[in-house]
Scaffold this active site. Sequence first.
Site, PDB file in Angstrom:
ATOM      1  CB  ALA A  70     -22.364-125.307  33.476  1.00  0.00           C
ATOM      2  CE1 TYR A  91     -21.940-117.307  33.892  1.00  0.00           C
ATOM      3  CE2 TYR A  91     -23.877-119.142  35.215  1.00  0.00           C
ATOM      4  CZ  TYR A  91     -22.153-118.802  35.035  1.00  0.00           C
ATOM      5  OH  TYR A  91     -21.333-118.500  36.227  1.00  0.00           O
TER       6      TYR A  91
HETATM    7  C1  LIG Z   1     -16.239-124.313  42.368  1.00  0.00           C
HETATM    8  C2  LIG Z   1     -18.142-124.332  41.798  1.00  0.00           C
HETATM    9  C3  LIG Z   1     -18.668-124.207  40.881  1.00  0.00           C
HETATM   10  C4  LIG Z   1     -20.063-124.037  40.571  1.00  0.00           C
HETATM   11  N1  LIG Z   1     -20.011-124.201  39.041  1.00  0.00           N
HETATM   12  C5  LIG Z   1     -21.510-124.825  38.391  1.00  0.00           C
HETATM   13  C6  LIG Z   1     -22.305-124.777  37.447  1.00  0.00           C
HETATM   14  O1  LIG Z   1     -21.456-125.405  37.123  1.00  0.00           O
HETATM   15  N2  LIG Z   1     -23.647-125.125  37.378  1.00  0.00           N
HETATM   16  C7  LIG Z   1     -24.441-124.188  38.569  1.00  0.00           C
HETATM   17  O2  LIG Z   1     -25.433-124.239  37.929  1.00  0.00           O
HETATM   18  N3  LIG Z   1     -23.534-123.950  39.842  1.00  0.00           N
HETATM   19  C8  LIG Z   1     -22.452-123.814  39.962  1.00  0.00           C
HETATM   20  N4  LIG Z   1     -22.221-123.593  41.215  1.00  0.00           N
HETATM   21  C9  LIG Z   1     -23.056-123.953  41.982  1.00  0.00           C
HETATM   22  C10 LIG Z   1     -23.153-124.941  42.620  1.00  0.00           C
HETATM   23  O3  LIG Z   1     -24.108-125.637  41.878  1.00  0.00           O
HETATM   24  C11 LIG Z   1     -24.156-124.442  43.979  1.00  0.00           C
HETATM   25  O4  LIG Z   1     -25.691-124.305  43.840  1.00  0.00           O
HETATM   26  C12 LIG Z   1     -23.973-123.772  45.288  1.00  0.00           C
HETATM   27  O5  LIG Z   1     -22.880-123.303  45.338  1.00  0.00           O
HETATM   28  C13 LIG Z   1     -24.176-123.313  46.357  1.00  0.00           C
HETATM   29  O6  LIG Z   1     -24.503-125.035  46.716  1.00  0.00           O
HETATM   30  P1  LIG Z   1     -22.896-125.492  48.204  1.00  0.00           P
HETATM   31  O7  LIG Z   1     -23.196-124.054  49.325  1.00  0.00           O
HETATM   32  O8  LIG Z   1     -23.811-126.140  48.674  1.00  0.00           O
HETATM   33  O9  LIG Z   1     -21.541-124.754  47.801  1.00  0.00           O
HETATM   34  C14 LIG Z   1     -20.727-123.675  41.148  1.00  0.00           C
HETATM   35  C15 LIG Z   1     -20.555-123.787  42.252  1.00  0.00           C
HETATM   36  C16 LIG Z   1     -18.977-123.392  42.891  1.00  0.00           C
HETATM   37  C17 LIG Z   1     -17.907-123.448  44.327  1.00  0.00           C
END
Ligand SMILES: Cc1cc2nc3c(=O)[nH]c(=O)nc-3n(C[C@H](O)[C@H](O)[C@H](O)COP(=O)(O)O)c2cc1C
Length: 367
Positions: free
Chosen positions: A57, A182
Amino acid sequence: MSLLFSPLRLRSLELANRIQVSPMCQYSAVDGSMNDWHLMHYGSLALSGAGLLVMEATHVTPQGRITHGCSGLYCEDNAAALARVLQFCRAHSDIAIGLQLGHAGRKASSERPWEGRGSLAAGASPWPVVGASALPFAPGWPVPEALDLAGLRSVREAFVRATERAAELGFDLVEVHSAHGYLLSTFLSPLSNRRTDAYGGSLENRMRFPLETFEAMRAAWPAERPMGVRIHGSDWTDGGWGVDDAVAYASALKARGCDYVTVSSGGVAASAQIPVGPGYQVPLAEAVRRETGLPTCAVGMITGAVQAEAILAEGRADQVALARALLFNKHWPWAAAAALGASVRLPGQYARAGAATWAGTIPTGAA
Ligand SMILES: Cc1cc2nc3c(=O)[nH]c(=O)nc-3n(C[C@H](O)[C@H](O)[C@H](O)COP(=O)(O)O)c2cc1C
Protein backbone atom coordinates in the site's frame (compact mmCIF):
# COMPACT_ATOMS: atom_id res chain seq x y z
CA MET A 1 -1.90 -29.85 -15.67
CA SER A 2 -1.81 -27.51 -12.71
CA LEU A 3 -4.22 -24.57 -12.89
CA LEU A 4 -2.15 -22.70 -10.32
CA PHE A 5 0.75 -22.76 -12.73
CA SER A 6 -1.28 -21.88 -15.81
CA PRO A 7 -1.01 -18.35 -17.22
CA LEU A 8 -3.54 -15.59 -16.60
CA ARG A 9 -4.09 -12.72 -18.99
CA LEU A 10 -5.23 -9.27 -17.81
CA ARG A 11 -5.47 -6.85 -20.76
CA SER A 12 -2.01 -6.95 -22.37
CA LEU A 13 -0.34 -8.43 -19.30
CA GLU A 14 0.29 -12.16 -19.30
CA LEU A 15 1.04 -13.56 -15.84
CA ALA A 16 3.15 -16.73 -15.87
CA ASN A 17 1.05 -18.31 -13.12
CA ARG A 18 -1.80 -17.49 -10.75
CA ILE A 19 0.19 -16.85 -7.59
CA GLN A 20 0.24 -13.23 -6.46
CA VAL A 21 2.59 -11.84 -3.85
CA SER A 22 -0.05 -10.03 -1.80
CA PRO A 23 0.71 -6.38 -1.00
CA MET A 24 2.47 -6.08 2.35
CA CYS A 25 3.32 -2.79 4.06
CA GLN A 26 6.91 -2.78 5.26
CA TYR A 27 6.59 0.31 7.48
CA SER A 28 10.22 1.04 6.61
CA ALA A 29 10.07 4.00 4.26
CA VAL A 30 11.39 7.42 5.26
CA ASP A 31 9.11 10.34 4.38
CA GLY A 32 7.27 7.95 2.09
CA SER A 33 10.41 6.94 0.18
CA MET A 34 11.54 3.32 -0.13
CA ASN A 35 15.14 2.39 0.67
CA ASP A 36 17.55 -0.55 0.91
CA TRP A 37 15.11 -2.58 3.01
CA HIS A 38 12.74 -2.55 0.04
CA LEU A 39 15.54 -3.50 -2.36
CA MET A 40 16.19 -6.60 -0.29
CA HIS A 41 12.53 -7.40 0.38
CA TYR A 42 11.19 -6.90 -3.15
CA GLY A 43 14.39 -8.15 -4.75
CA SER A 44 14.00 -11.51 -3.04
CA LEU A 45 10.24 -11.67 -3.72
CA ALA A 46 10.91 -10.91 -7.39
CA LEU A 47 12.73 -14.28 -7.45
CA SER A 48 9.89 -16.06 -5.63
CA GLY A 49 8.50 -17.73 -8.75
CA ALA A 50 5.10 -16.03 -8.32
CA GLY A 51 3.40 -14.66 -11.44
CA LEU A 52 2.69 -11.23 -9.96
CA LEU A 53 4.27 -9.14 -7.24
CA VAL A 54 2.05 -6.35 -5.92
CA MET A 55 4.08 -3.86 -3.91
CA GLU A 56 2.74 -2.56 -0.62
CA ALA A 57 0.00 0.00 0.00
CA THR A 58 1.61 3.18 -1.27
CA HIS A 59 -0.13 6.30 -0.16
CA VAL A 60 -1.27 9.16 -2.32
CA THR A 61 -0.76 11.93 0.27
CA PRO A 62 1.51 12.22 3.33
CA GLN A 63 -1.61 12.44 5.55
CA GLY A 64 -2.93 9.26 3.95
CA ARG A 65 -0.04 7.11 5.22
CA ILE A 66 -0.88 4.58 7.89
CA THR A 67 2.40 5.06 9.78
CA HIS A 68 5.50 7.26 9.61
CA GLY A 69 7.15 4.33 7.79
CA CYS A 70 4.58 3.84 5.07
CA SER A 71 5.41 4.14 1.44
CA GLY A 72 4.07 7.06 -0.59
CA LEU A 73 3.95 8.29 -4.15
CA TYR A 74 3.10 11.94 -3.57
CA CYS A 75 6.38 13.64 -4.54
CA GLU A 76 9.34 13.30 -6.88
CA ASP A 77 11.60 11.93 -4.12
CA ASN A 78 9.11 9.10 -3.53
CA ALA A 79 8.98 8.40 -7.26
CA ALA A 80 12.77 8.30 -7.59
CA ALA A 81 13.09 5.93 -4.62
CA LEU A 82 10.39 3.65 -6.00
CA ALA A 83 12.02 3.72 -9.45
CA ARG A 84 15.26 2.44 -7.88
CA VAL A 85 13.48 -0.53 -6.29
CA LEU A 86 11.48 -1.32 -9.43
CA GLN A 87 14.54 -1.14 -11.68
CA PHE A 88 16.51 -3.35 -9.28
CA CYS A 89 13.79 -6.02 -9.44
CA ARG A 90 13.47 -5.71 -13.21
CA ALA A 91 17.22 -6.11 -13.69
CA HIS A 92 17.08 -9.58 -12.17
CA SER A 93 13.58 -10.92 -12.75
CA ASP A 94 10.81 -10.85 -15.34
CA ILE A 95 8.02 -11.15 -12.74
CA ALA A 96 5.06 -8.82 -13.41
CA ILE A 97 5.11 -5.99 -10.87
CA GLY A 98 2.12 -4.00 -9.64
CA LEU A 99 1.67 -1.25 -7.10
CA GLN A 100 -1.17 -0.84 -4.62
CA LEU A 101 -2.31 2.76 -4.13
CA GLY A 102 -4.23 3.78 -1.05
CA HIS A 103 -5.22 6.34 1.55
CA ALA A 104 -5.54 5.26 5.17
CA GLY A 105 -8.32 7.72 6.07
CA ARG A 106 -9.20 7.56 9.77
CA LYS A 107 -6.63 4.78 10.39
CA ALA A 108 -3.76 7.06 9.35
CA SER A 109 -1.33 8.42 11.95
CA SER A 110 -0.83 5.00 13.55
CA GLU A 111 2.02 3.16 15.19
CA ARG A 112 3.89 0.51 13.22
CA PRO A 113 2.60 -3.00 14.11
CA TRP A 114 5.70 -3.78 16.16
CA GLU A 115 5.29 -0.51 18.08
CA GLY A 116 1.74 -1.33 19.15
CA ARG A 117 -0.65 -0.68 16.22
CA GLY A 118 -2.49 2.07 18.15
CA SER A 119 -2.94 5.65 17.04
CA LEU A 120 0.17 7.81 17.47
CA ALA A 121 0.54 9.41 20.89
CA ALA A 122 0.98 13.19 21.25
CA GLY A 123 4.77 12.92 21.49
CA ALA A 124 5.12 10.73 18.41
CA SER A 125 4.40 13.40 15.79
CA PRO A 126 0.78 12.44 15.01
CA TRP A 127 -1.06 14.26 12.25
CA PRO A 128 -4.72 15.17 11.70
CA VAL A 129 -6.74 12.51 9.89
CA VAL A 130 -9.64 12.71 7.46
CA GLY A 131 -12.52 10.32 6.84
CA ALA A 132 -15.95 9.75 5.36
CA SER A 133 -17.60 10.92 8.59
CA ALA A 134 -16.40 12.34 11.89
CA LEU A 135 -16.38 8.90 13.53
CA PRO A 136 -13.20 7.47 15.07
CA PHE A 137 -12.08 3.92 14.26
CA ALA A 138 -12.30 2.96 17.94
CA PRO A 139 -12.41 4.70 21.33
CA GLY A 140 -9.18 6.62 21.87
CA TRP A 141 -8.51 7.01 18.13
CA PRO A 142 -8.58 10.47 16.54
CA VAL A 143 -11.89 11.84 15.31
CA PRO A 144 -11.38 12.37 11.56
CA GLU A 145 -12.41 15.51 9.81
CA ALA A 146 -15.23 14.53 7.43
CA LEU A 147 -14.07 15.35 3.91
CA ASP A 148 -16.04 18.17 2.31
CA LEU A 149 -16.44 18.46 -1.47
CA ALA A 150 -13.11 20.26 -1.89
CA GLY A 151 -11.46 17.59 0.26
CA LEU A 152 -12.96 14.81 -1.83
CA ARG A 153 -11.72 16.46 -5.00
CA SER A 154 -8.25 16.86 -3.57
CA VAL A 155 -8.01 13.20 -2.48
CA ARG A 156 -9.33 12.02 -5.85
CA GLU A 157 -6.75 14.17 -7.63
CA ALA A 158 -4.01 12.76 -5.41
CA PHE A 159 -5.03 9.22 -6.44
CA VAL A 160 -4.89 10.31 -10.08
CA ARG A 161 -1.47 11.97 -9.71
CA ALA A 162 -0.06 8.85 -8.05
CA THR A 163 -1.54 6.74 -10.86
CA GLU A 164 0.18 8.94 -13.44
CA ARG A 165 3.46 8.58 -11.57
CA ALA A 166 3.04 4.78 -11.39
CA ALA A 167 2.45 4.75 -15.15
CA GLU A 168 5.57 6.82 -15.78
CA LEU A 169 7.61 4.51 -13.54
CA GLY A 170 6.52 1.56 -15.69
CA PHE A 171 4.47 -0.57 -13.29
CA ASP A 172 2.62 -3.35 -15.08
CA LEU A 173 -0.50 -2.94 -12.99
CA VAL A 174 -2.07 -0.71 -10.38
CA GLU A 175 -4.35 -1.92 -7.60
CA VAL A 176 -6.65 0.42 -5.71
CA HIS A 177 -6.85 -0.27 -1.97
CA SER A 178 -10.53 -0.25 -1.10
CA ALA A 179 -10.49 -2.56 1.93
CA HIS A 180 -9.31 -2.99 5.53
CA GLY A 181 -11.02 0.09 6.97
CA TYR A 182 -8.91 2.56 5.03
CA LEU A 183 -10.46 5.61 3.38
CA LEU A 184 -12.34 4.13 0.42
CA SER A 185 -13.79 1.25 2.42
CA THR A 186 -15.05 3.66 5.07
CA PHE A 187 -17.14 5.36 2.41
CA LEU A 188 -18.63 2.00 1.46
CA SER A 189 -19.53 0.70 4.89
CA PRO A 190 -22.67 2.02 6.60
CA LEU A 191 -20.81 1.59 9.92
CA SER A 192 -18.29 4.32 9.07
CA ASN A 193 -20.25 6.44 6.57
CA ARG A 194 -23.04 8.50 8.15
CA ARG A 195 -23.01 11.27 5.56
CA THR A 196 -26.23 12.94 4.56
CA ASP A 197 -24.99 14.28 1.20
CA ALA A 198 -24.71 12.47 -2.16
CA TYR A 199 -21.82 10.38 -0.73
CA GLY A 200 -23.77 8.74 2.10
CA GLY A 201 -26.99 6.88 2.80
CA SER A 202 -27.93 4.41 0.05
CA LEU A 203 -25.46 1.85 -1.27
CA GLU A 204 -25.36 3.80 -4.52
CA ASN A 205 -24.36 6.96 -2.65
CA ARG A 206 -21.78 5.18 -0.47
CA MET A 207 -20.15 3.69 -3.58
CA ARG A 208 -20.03 7.08 -5.31
CA PHE A 209 -16.65 8.35 -4.06
CA PRO A 210 -14.76 5.05 -4.49
CA LEU A 211 -16.25 4.66 -8.00
CA GLU A 212 -15.48 8.25 -8.98
CA THR A 213 -11.94 7.74 -7.76
CA PHE A 214 -11.58 4.48 -9.67
CA GLU A 215 -12.95 6.05 -12.85
CA ALA A 216 -10.56 8.99 -12.65
CA MET A 217 -7.62 6.65 -12.03
CA ARG A 218 -8.61 4.33 -14.86
CA ALA A 219 -8.72 7.32 -17.23
CA ALA A 220 -5.19 8.30 -16.17
CA TRP A 221 -3.78 4.76 -16.55
CA PRO A 222 -2.68 3.35 -19.92
CA ALA A 223 -5.57 1.54 -21.61
CA GLU A 224 -3.50 -1.58 -22.32
CA ARG A 225 -2.42 -2.06 -18.70
CA PRO A 226 -4.70 -3.71 -16.12
CA MET A 227 -6.08 -2.03 -13.03
CA GLY A 228 -7.60 -3.99 -10.16
CA VAL A 229 -9.18 -3.24 -6.80
CA ARG A 230 -8.81 -4.87 -3.40
CA ILE A 231 -12.32 -4.89 -2.00
CA HIS A 232 -13.74 -6.09 1.28
CA GLY A 233 -16.33 -8.83 1.25
CA SER A 234 -17.61 -8.34 4.78
CA ASP A 235 -17.37 -6.14 7.87
CA TRP A 236 -18.19 -9.25 9.94
CA THR A 237 -20.58 -7.04 11.91
CA ASP A 238 -24.38 -6.94 11.98
CA GLY A 239 -25.64 -3.98 9.98
CA GLY A 240 -22.31 -3.64 8.19
CA TRP A 241 -21.06 -4.22 4.65
CA GLY A 242 -21.73 -7.73 3.37
CA VAL A 243 -21.04 -9.96 0.43
CA ASP A 244 -24.11 -8.78 -1.53
CA ASP A 245 -22.75 -5.24 -1.28
CA ALA A 246 -19.36 -6.50 -2.45
CA VAL A 247 -21.04 -8.10 -5.48
CA ALA A 248 -22.78 -4.82 -6.33
CA TYR A 249 -19.53 -2.89 -5.93
CA ALA A 250 -17.52 -5.35 -8.03
CA SER A 251 -20.18 -5.17 -10.79
CA ALA A 252 -19.99 -1.38 -10.79
CA LEU A 253 -16.19 -1.53 -10.92
CA LYS A 254 -16.33 -4.02 -13.79
CA ALA A 255 -18.57 -1.66 -15.75
CA ARG A 256 -15.90 1.03 -15.29
CA GLY A 257 -13.01 -1.04 -16.64
CA CYS A 258 -11.76 -2.88 -13.58
CA ASP A 259 -9.78 -5.99 -14.59
CA TYR A 260 -9.83 -8.00 -11.36
CA VAL A 261 -10.77 -7.77 -7.72
CA THR A 262 -9.06 -9.32 -4.72
CA VAL A 263 -11.61 -10.06 -2.03
CA SER A 264 -10.42 -9.43 1.51
CA SER A 265 -12.49 -8.48 4.57
CA GLY A 266 -12.60 -6.77 7.95
CA GLY A 267 -10.80 -3.70 9.24
CA VAL A 268 -13.73 -1.27 9.36
CA ALA A 269 -15.15 -2.31 12.74
CA ALA A 270 -12.57 -2.67 15.50
CA SER A 271 -14.91 -4.97 17.44
CA ALA A 272 -15.61 -7.42 14.59
CA GLN A 273 -15.20 -11.11 15.31
CA ILE A 274 -13.47 -12.46 12.21
CA PRO A 275 -13.67 -16.23 11.69
CA VAL A 276 -10.01 -16.57 10.75
CA GLY A 277 -9.05 -20.02 9.48
CA PRO A 278 -7.73 -21.73 6.36
CA GLY A 279 -9.16 -20.02 3.27
CA TYR A 280 -11.72 -18.13 5.37
CA GLN A 281 -12.28 -15.41 2.77
CA VAL A 282 -12.56 -17.79 -0.20
CA PRO A 283 -16.40 -18.01 0.01
CA LEU A 284 -16.51 -14.22 -0.38
CA ALA A 285 -14.31 -14.35 -3.49
CA GLU A 286 -16.36 -17.24 -4.83
CA ALA A 287 -19.61 -15.28 -4.54
CA VAL A 288 -18.14 -12.20 -6.20
CA ARG A 289 -16.68 -14.29 -9.03
CA ARG A 290 -19.90 -16.24 -9.58
CA GLU A 291 -22.16 -13.18 -9.58
CA THR A 292 -19.96 -10.78 -11.58
CA GLY A 293 -17.79 -12.94 -13.83
CA LEU A 294 -14.91 -10.61 -12.96
CA PRO A 295 -11.47 -12.26 -12.62
CA THR A 296 -11.23 -12.73 -8.88
CA CYS A 297 -8.30 -13.26 -6.55
CA ALA A 298 -8.77 -15.08 -3.25
CA VAL A 299 -6.61 -14.18 -0.24
CA GLY A 300 -6.27 -15.08 3.43
CA MET A 301 -4.75 -18.14 5.05
CA ILE A 302 -3.97 -19.84 1.77
CA THR A 303 -0.81 -21.70 2.66
CA GLY A 304 -0.76 -25.04 0.81
CA ALA A 305 -0.17 -25.89 -2.83
CA VAL A 306 -2.97 -28.48 -2.90
CA GLN A 307 -5.29 -26.01 -1.14
CA ALA A 308 -4.48 -23.27 -3.67
CA GLU A 309 -4.89 -25.61 -6.61
CA ALA A 310 -8.28 -26.78 -5.30
CA ILE A 311 -9.56 -23.19 -4.93
CA LEU A 312 -8.89 -22.63 -8.63
CA ALA A 313 -10.01 -26.09 -9.78
CA GLU A 314 -13.33 -25.72 -7.98
CA GLY A 315 -13.91 -22.42 -9.78
CA ARG A 316 -13.84 -20.36 -6.59
CA ALA A 317 -11.21 -17.89 -7.79
CA ASP A 318 -8.95 -17.16 -10.77
CA GLN A 319 -5.84 -16.28 -8.77
CA VAL A 320 -4.61 -16.62 -5.20
CA ALA A 321 -2.65 -14.01 -3.24
CA LEU A 322 -0.33 -15.08 -0.44
CA ALA A 323 1.18 -12.78 2.14
CA ARG A 324 2.56 -14.44 5.27
CA ALA A 325 3.33 -17.79 3.64
CA LEU A 326 5.60 -15.94 1.24
CA LEU A 327 7.38 -14.11 4.05
CA PHE A 328 7.86 -17.45 5.76
CA ASN A 329 9.18 -19.07 2.60
CA LYS A 330 10.09 -16.64 -0.16
CA HIS A 331 10.29 -19.56 -2.59
CA TRP A 332 6.87 -20.98 -1.74
CA PRO A 333 5.98 -21.12 -5.49
CA TRP A 334 9.03 -23.32 -6.18
CA ALA A 335 7.90 -25.84 -3.60
CA ALA A 336 4.28 -25.58 -4.76
CA ALA A 337 5.33 -26.25 -8.34
CA ALA A 338 7.28 -29.31 -7.26
CA ALA A 339 4.31 -30.55 -5.22
CA LEU A 340 1.92 -30.11 -8.16
CA GLY A 341 4.21 -31.53 -10.83
CA ALA A 342 4.61 -28.12 -12.44
CA SER A 343 7.67 -25.95 -12.87
CA VAL A 344 8.83 -22.40 -12.36
CA ARG A 345 11.69 -20.81 -14.20
CA LEU A 346 14.66 -20.40 -11.86
CA PRO A 347 17.36 -17.81 -12.42
CA GLY A 348 20.58 -19.38 -13.69
CA GLN A 349 22.30 -18.67 -10.38
CA TYR A 350 19.74 -20.89 -8.58
CA ALA A 351 19.21 -23.49 -11.30
CA ARG A 352 21.08 -26.16 -9.33
CA ALA A 353 18.26 -26.14 -6.76
CA GLY A 354 15.70 -27.06 -9.45
CA ALA A 355 13.40 -30.05 -9.04
CA ALA A 356 15.52 -32.31 -11.28
CA THR A 357 18.41 -32.31 -8.79
CA TRP A 358 16.48 -33.84 -5.90
CA ALA A 359 15.98 -37.42 -7.16
CA GLY A 360 12.50 -37.74 -5.68
CA THR A 361 13.29 -36.08 -2.37
CA ILE A 362 12.20 -32.54 -3.25
CA PRO A 363 11.69 -30.41 -0.11
CA THR A 364 8.05 -29.58 -0.97
CA GLY A 365 7.31 -27.71 2.21
CA ALA A 366 4.35 -26.01 0.54
CA ALA A 367 2.27 -29.14 -0.06
C1 LIG B 1 3.16 -7.54 7.04
C2 LIG B 1 1.84 -7.39 6.34
C3 LIG B 1 1.55 -6.21 5.67
C4 LIG B 1 0.34 -6.07 4.97
N1 LIG B 1 0.13 -4.95 4.23
C5 LIG B 1 -0.93 -4.91 3.36
C6 LIG B 1 -1.04 -3.88 2.39
O1 LIG B 1 -0.16 -3.05 2.23
N2 LIG B 1 -2.15 -3.88 1.62
C7 LIG B 1 -3.13 -4.84 1.71
O2 LIG B 1 -4.12 -4.79 0.99
N3 LIG B 1 -3.00 -5.85 2.59
C8 LIG B 1 -1.93 -5.92 3.39
N4 LIG B 1 -1.76 -6.99 4.22
C9 LIG B 1 -2.74 -8.08 4.16
C10 LIG B 1 -2.24 -9.18 3.22
O3 LIG B 1 -2.06 -8.71 1.90
C11 LIG B 1 -3.21 -10.39 3.22
O4 LIG B 1 -4.45 -9.99 2.71
C12 LIG B 1 -3.38 -10.96 4.61
O5 LIG B 1 -2.15 -11.07 5.30
C13 LIG B 1 -4.02 -12.35 4.57
O6 LIG B 1 -3.25 -13.20 3.75
P1 LIG B 1 -2.21 -14.30 4.36
O7 LIG B 1 -3.02 -15.21 5.25
O8 LIG B 1 -1.68 -15.00 3.13
O9 LIG B 1 -1.17 -13.58 5.13
C14 LIG B 1 -0.60 -7.13 4.96
C15 LIG B 1 -0.30 -8.30 5.67
C16 LIG B 1 0.91 -8.45 6.32
C17 LIG B 1 1.20 -9.76 7.00
